[in-house]
Write a protein that holds these residues in place. Structure first.
Motif, mmCIF file in Angstrom:
data_model
loop_
_atom_site.group_PDB
_atom_site.id
_atom_site.type_symbol
_atom_site.label_atom_id
_atom_site.label_comp_id
_atom_site.label_asym_id
_atom_site.label_seq_id
_atom_site.Cartn_x
_atom_site.Cartn_y
_atom_site.Cartn_z
ATOM 1 N N TYR A 198 32.401 6.902 35.386
ATOM 2 C CA TYR A 198 33.130 7.085 34.126
ATOM 3 C C TYR A 198 32.201 7.059 32.923
ATOM 4 N N ARG A 199 31.169 6.241 32.994
ATOM 5 C CA ARG A 199 30.194 6.261 31.911
ATOM 6 C C ARG A 199 29.528 7.642 31.840
ATOM 7 N N MET A 200 29.194 8.207 32.997
ATOM 8 C CA MET A 200 28.562 9.522 33.033
ATOM 9 C C MET A 200 29.459 10.574 32.381
ATOM 10 N N LEU A 201 30.771 10.526 32.647
ATOM 11 C CA LEU A 201 31.690 11.484 32.023
ATOM 12 C C LEU A 201 31.654 11.360 30.505
ATOM 13 N N ALA A 202 31.669 10.128 30.023
ATOM 14 C CA ALA A 202 31.606 9.915 28.573
ATOM 15 C C ALA A 202 30.261 10.371 28.021
ATOM 16 N N ASP A 203 29.175 9.992 28.693
ATOM 17 C CA ASP A 203 27.842 10.365 28.217
ATOM 18 C C ASP A 203 27.675 11.880 28.125
ATOM 19 N N LYS A 204 28.125 12.588 29.148
ATOM 20 C CA LYS A 204 27.991 14.052 29.133
ATOM 21 C C LYS A 204 28.816 14.665 28.011
ATOM 22 N N THR A 205 29.970 14.090 27.747
ATOM 23 C CA THR A 205 30.798 14.587 26.644
ATOM 24 C C THR A 205 30.099 14.342 25.313
ATOM 25 N N VAL A 206 29.602 13.136 25.114
ATOM 26 C CA VAL A 206 28.927 12.787 23.856
ATOM 27 C C VAL A 206 27.726 13.700 23.623
ATOM 28 N N LEU A 207 26.993 14.023 24.677
ATOM 29 C CA LEU A 207 25.831 14.902 24.534
ATOM 30 C C LEU A 207 26.213 16.312 24.076
ATOM 31 N N LEU A 208 27.434 16.721 24.377
ATOM 32 C CA LEU A 208 27.890 18.053 23.968
ATOM 33 C C LEU A 208 28.323 18.110 22.505
ATOM 34 N N LEU A 209 28.528 16.933 21.898
ATOM 35 C CA LEU A 209 29.111 16.874 20.556
ATOM 36 C C LEU A 209 28.069 16.585 19.478
ATOM 37 N N SER A 210 28.241 17.222 18.346
ATOM 38 C CA SER A 210 27.374 16.980 17.191
ATOM 39 C C SER A 210 27.800 15.696 16.480
ATOM 40 N N GLN A 211 27.008 15.293 15.524
ATOM 41 C CA GLN A 211 27.333 14.135 14.677
ATOM 42 C C GLN A 211 28.729 14.298 14.060
#
Length: 187
Positions: free
Chosen positions: A16-29
């Motif tokens: 679940y952390r990986m899912l969140a991390d991958k999402t965050v990496l796709l998003l800008s500030q």
């Protein structure tokens, strides 16, 4: 609860952390701080909340109540424009506290009674409680990411309309005793 079950729970948290991390990496500030309406949360706010909860629940896990006096839960949901680097730094620290705590569970402390808001829990109950809580919010993070990215969204698991291909690949291989998360965590 056994130590082998603890290992499986750890893998679920990692997934679940990986899912969140991958999402965050796709998003800008800016996208981390975007919200659909007045009542919704931003990804940044959800990260702050999960971070606060992780730190409160798992700092001094065996010796202190899981709802720390120093935690300011309402502030986790405060409106604001939050810095990406600070969010990720705090996020990483909080998850590291969780994983260090899980790794410290052994045959000597697995039967310890853990308190959350002055209520008794077994170690297993705490882990399952949090394993239900974090994916709830991580699902929100992923959903917000998908809304923002729309056609630029990158699938985090089985891509849309690719289930048949995925299943054919799985069934064409020999039976495996690996944990299902190994397919995602080792990429």
């Amino acid at each position: 609860m056994t130590l082998d079950e603890i290992k499986g729970i750890r893998k679920q948290f990692e997934y679940y952390r990986m899912l969140a991390d991958k999402t965050v990496l796709l998003l800008s500030q800016e996208e981390l701080n975007w919200k659909v309406n007045e009542e919704s949360n931003t990804v940044a706010v959800l990260m702050r909340h999960i971070t606060g909860n992780l730190l409160s629940r798992f700092t001094n896990f065996f010796t202190e109540d899981g709802e720390k006096e120093w935690r300011k839960r309402d502030e986790e949901f405060a409106e604001g424009f939050y810095d990406r680097h600070e969010l990720i730094s705090n996020w990483d620290k909080a998850w590291n506290v969780l994983f260090a705590t899980i790794d410290s569970i052994d045959e000597h402390n697995i039967e310890t009674i853990i308190k959350i808001r002055n209520q008794d829990h077994t170690v297993g109950e705490v882990l399952y409680r949090q394993l239900a809580h974090y994916p709830y919010h991580i699902g929100q993070i992923v959903f917000i990411g998908k809304m923002i990215k729309n056609k630029d969204w990158q699938s985090l698991s089985i891509p849309k309309n690719k289930s048949t291909d995925y299943n054919q690949e799985k069934f064409s291989n020999p039976n495996s005793e690996k944990h299902f998360t190994d397919n995602y965590l080792n990429k």
